[in-house]
Design a protein around this motif. Structure first.
Motif, PDB file in Angstrom:
ATOM      1  N   ASN A  88       0.824  -1.205   0.000  1.00  0.00           N
ATOM      2  CA  ASN A  88       0.000   0.000   0.000  1.00  0.00           C
ATOM      3  C   ASN A  88       0.861   1.259   0.000  1.00  0.00           C
ATOM      4  O   ASN A  88       1.881   1.333   0.698  1.00  0.00           O
ATOM      5  CB  ASN A  88      -0.940   0.008   1.206  1.00  0.00           C
ATOM      6  N   LEU A  89       0.427   2.251  -0.758  1.00  0.00           N
ATOM      7  CA  LEU A  89       1.183   3.491  -0.925  1.00  0.00           C
ATOM      8  C   LEU A  89       1.505   4.163   0.399  1.00  0.00           C
ATOM      9  O   LEU A  89       2.626   4.631   0.598  1.00  0.00           O
ATOM     10  CB  LEU A  89       0.406   4.455  -1.838  1.00  0.00           C
ATOM     11  N   ILE A  90       0.554   4.196   1.307  1.00  0.00           N
ATOM     12  CA  ILE A  90       0.782   4.872   2.588  1.00  0.00           C
ATOM     13  C   ILE A  90       1.984   4.275   3.332  1.00  0.00           C
ATOM     14  O   ILE A  90       2.729   4.992   4.001  1.00  0.00           O
ATOM     15  CB  ILE A  90      -0.497   4.854   3.462  1.00  0.00           C
ATOM     16  N   ASP A  91       2.212   2.980   3.197  1.00  0.00           N
ATOM     17  CA  ASP A  91       3.364   2.327   3.824  1.00  0.00           C
ATOM     18  C   ASP A  91       4.608   2.453   2.949  1.00  0.00           C
ATOM     19  O   ASP A  91       5.702   2.729   3.445  1.00  0.00           O
ATOM     20  CB  ASP A  91       3.063   0.845   4.070  1.00  0.00           C
ATOM     21  N   PHE A  92       4.441   2.253   1.638  1.00  0.00           N
ATOM     22  CA  PHE A  92       5.581   2.262   0.719  1.00  0.00           C
ATOM     23  C   PHE A  92       6.295   3.613   0.724  1.00  0.00           C
ATOM     24  O   PHE A  92       7.518   3.679   0.627  1.00  0.00           O
ATOM     25  CB  PHE A  92       5.124   1.924  -0.701  1.00  0.00           C
ATOM     26  N   GLU A  93       5.543   4.702   0.858  1.00  0.00           N
ATOM     27  CA  GLU A  93       6.155   6.034   0.846  1.00  0.00           C
ATOM     28  C   GLU A  93       7.117   6.254   2.011  1.00  0.00           C
ATOM     29  O   GLU A  93       7.968   7.135   1.946  1.00  0.00           O
ATOM     30  CB  GLU A  93       5.071   7.122   0.853  1.00  0.00           C
TER      31      GLU A  93
END
Length: 191
Positions: A88-93
């Motif tokens: 998920n983007l929120i974690d990957f960022e």
């Protein structure tokens, strides 16, 4: 050869679900690739990307994706390389470049689903031995050197991940085989 054919068929099928016609000019290297050096001899391929396993939980209990980076098969060896990353983007960022671990890729092992963000999973078979199986020695490293955001759709964001790795295996004769390499691969994370 059978493994390579299965890998390519799965990649083609997945390209129907994901946009695999991304503009390669956006990639740091211009293409997906995996290059390995085994006991001083270099091999490479550009068959990586997208194929992988979702619905994995990382060591910090976030959703993860185990992405296939590439596969190399010759008359002397078979090698396959995967990277675990946040799905998920929120974690990957929040992910950072740096050094991560290397583990065995084996869907029948209890620890198959274990791993942290950017840990690598590998398979190495030594075709010069009668028993092709090898054992991964501890201490391997996967170093992420670049994380580049490329483009996005309404549902996902496309990233290029570049890095290098090194690990050692023991073959059937007890001989240590050193494997190192570098890669660049495009992956998608969910918004």
């Amino acid at each position: 050869m059978k493994k390579l054919i299965l890998f390519l068929v799965a990649t083609v099928l997945l390209c129907g679900f994901y946009s695999c016609n991304k503009d390669d000019s956006d990639l740091p290297s211009g293409e997906n690739y995996l290059e390995i050096t085994v006991n001083g001899k270099t091999y490479d391929t550009d068959n990586g990307g997208i194929l992988g396993f979702s619905d994995r939980e990382t060591c910090d209990e976030k959703d993860g994706f185990l992405m296939g980076v590439g596969q190399i098969e010759t008359s002397e060896l078979f090698f396959e390389f995967y990277i675990n990353h946040y799905e998920n983007l929120i974690d990957f960022e929040t992910a950072e470049k740096g050094q991560y671990g290397v583990g065995v890729f084996d869907i029948f092992r209890e620890d198959f689903y274990e791993g942290c963000n950017f840990d690598a999973k590998v398979i190495f078979e030594d075709y010069t031995e009668s028993d092709h199986d090898t054992n991964l020695k501890s201490g391997g490293t996967n170093t992420i050197t670049s994380i580049k955001r490329l483009d996005e759709t309404s549902t996902d964001v496309n990233y290029a991940i570049e890095g290098n790795f090194s690990c050692k295996f023991l073959n059937d004769s007890g001989v240590e085989v050193s494997v190192s390499g570098k890669y660049n691969v495009v992956t998608y994370v969910l918004k």
